[in-house]
Design a protein around this motif. Structure first.
Motif, PDB file in Angstrom:
ATOM      1  N   ALA A 119      -4.796  -6.530  -1.290  1.00 28.08           N
ATOM      2  CA  ALA A 119      -5.543  -7.136  -2.396  1.00 28.08           C
ATOM      3  C   ALA A 119      -5.655  -8.639  -2.209  1.00 28.08           C
ATOM      4  N   PHE A 120      -4.600  -9.262  -1.691  1.00 27.84           N
ATOM      5  CA  PHE A 120      -4.616 -10.715  -1.522  1.00 27.84           C
ATOM      6  C   PHE A 120      -5.356 -11.136  -0.264  1.00 27.84           C
TER       7      PHE A 120
ATOM      8  N   GLY B 188      -8.461  -9.429 -16.133  1.00 26.79           N
ATOM      9  CA  GLY B 188      -7.951 -10.150 -14.968  1.00 26.79           C
ATOM     10  C   GLY B 188      -6.535 -10.643 -15.185  1.00 26.79           C
TER      11      GLY B 188
ATOM     12  N   HIS C  66      -8.074 -16.952 -15.481  1.00 30.88           N
ATOM     13  CA  HIS C  66      -8.142 -15.857 -16.462  1.00 30.88           C
ATOM     14  C   HIS C  66      -7.748 -16.358 -17.843  1.00 30.88           C
TER      15      HIS C  66
ATOM     16  N   ARG D 173     -12.641 -13.187   0.195  1.00 24.41           N
ATOM     17  CA  ARG D 173     -13.749 -13.236  -0.768  1.00 24.41           C
ATOM     18  C   ARG D 173     -13.903 -14.640  -1.340  1.00 24.41           C
ATOM     19  N   ASN D 174     -12.777 -15.334  -1.542  1.00 23.35           N
ATOM     20  CA  ASN D 174     -12.836 -16.685  -2.101  1.00 23.35           C
ATOM     21  C   ASN D 174     -13.523 -17.666  -1.162  1.00 23.35           C
TER      22      ASN D 174
ATOM     23  N   GLN E 127      -3.046 -16.926   0.362  1.00 28.85           N
ATOM     24  CA  GLN E 127      -3.348 -15.541   0.013  1.00 28.85           C
ATOM     25  C   GLN E 127      -3.440 -14.668   1.262  1.00 28.85           C
TER      26      GLN E 127
ATOM     27  N   ASN F 112      -3.242  -9.468 -13.055  1.00 29.77           N
ATOM     28  CA  ASN F 112      -2.337 -10.384 -12.364  1.00 29.77           C
ATOM     29  C   ASN F 112      -0.893 -10.209 -12.822  1.00 29.77           C
TER      30      ASN F 112
ATOM     31  N   PHE G 198      -7.935  -9.517   0.898  1.00 31.18           N
ATOM     32  CA  PHE G 198      -9.316  -9.343   0.453  1.00 31.18           C
ATOM     33  C   PHE G 198      -9.744 -10.481  -0.468  1.00 31.18           C
ATOM     34  N   ALA G 199      -8.914 -10.807  -1.450  1.00 31.59           N
ATOM     35  CA  ALA G 199      -9.264 -11.872  -2.406  1.00 31.59           C
ATOM     36  C   ALA G 199      -9.409 -13.213  -1.705  1.00 31.59           C
TER      37      ALA G 199
ATOM     38  N   THR H 274      -3.315 -17.654 -12.515  1.00 26.84           N
ATOM     39  CA  THR H 274      -3.690 -16.798 -13.636  1.00 26.84           C
ATOM     40  C   THR H 274      -4.184 -17.581 -14.843  1.00 26.84           C
TER      41      THR H 274
END
Length: 125
Positions: free
Chosen positions: A20-21, A106, A90, A27-28, A58, A110, A23-24, A86
């Motif tokens: 997940a991290f 979100g 979020h 993506r960022n 990440q 988290n 990927f994130a 977070t």
């Protein structure tokens, strides 16, 4: 992949949490301009540098979790990352309507990720 069920489940858990991290973070990179502006608006000094440091963190920490290397340290770093990121990304308390609901989701996600990392830390020590 390990042959016994507990080891297999542990590997899959690390793969999902760390993945997940990774990927994130990747993506960022695509959203770097937008995220830098958002961070600057929230008062983050050196927002561009902070964003790229976060992306590197990440991806590397996520990959370490997946690989099962330095899991305690990688998870602890990601918990600290989540504590910082977070409320910045979020901040549901500053929004209304559907945007508020999305930010609550979100935020809760988290919190759950933090719980997963704390569980891996507990399993590793």
């Amino acid at each position: 992949m390990p042959a016994d069920l507990p080891s297999t489940l542990l590997f899959l858990g690390r793969l999902l949490l760390g993945g997940a991290f990774v990927f994130a973070g990747l993506r960022n990179i695509q959203n770097a301009a937008f995220l830098t502006g958002l961070m600057a608006a929230r008062g983050v000094p050196q927002a561009r540098l902070a964003l790229w440091a976060g992306i590197v963190l990440q991806v590397i920490a996520g990959a370490l979790v997946i690989a099962g290397l330095w899991v305690t340290l990688a998870c602890a770093v990601l918990v600290l990352f989540l504590i910082a990121a977070t409320p910045m990304f979020h901040n549901f308390w500053d929004h209304q309507g559907p945007d508020r609901a999305a930010r609550i989701n979100g935020f809760v996600g988290n919190v759950a990720l933090t719980g997963g990392f704390l569980t891996l830390i507990a399993q590793s020590v």
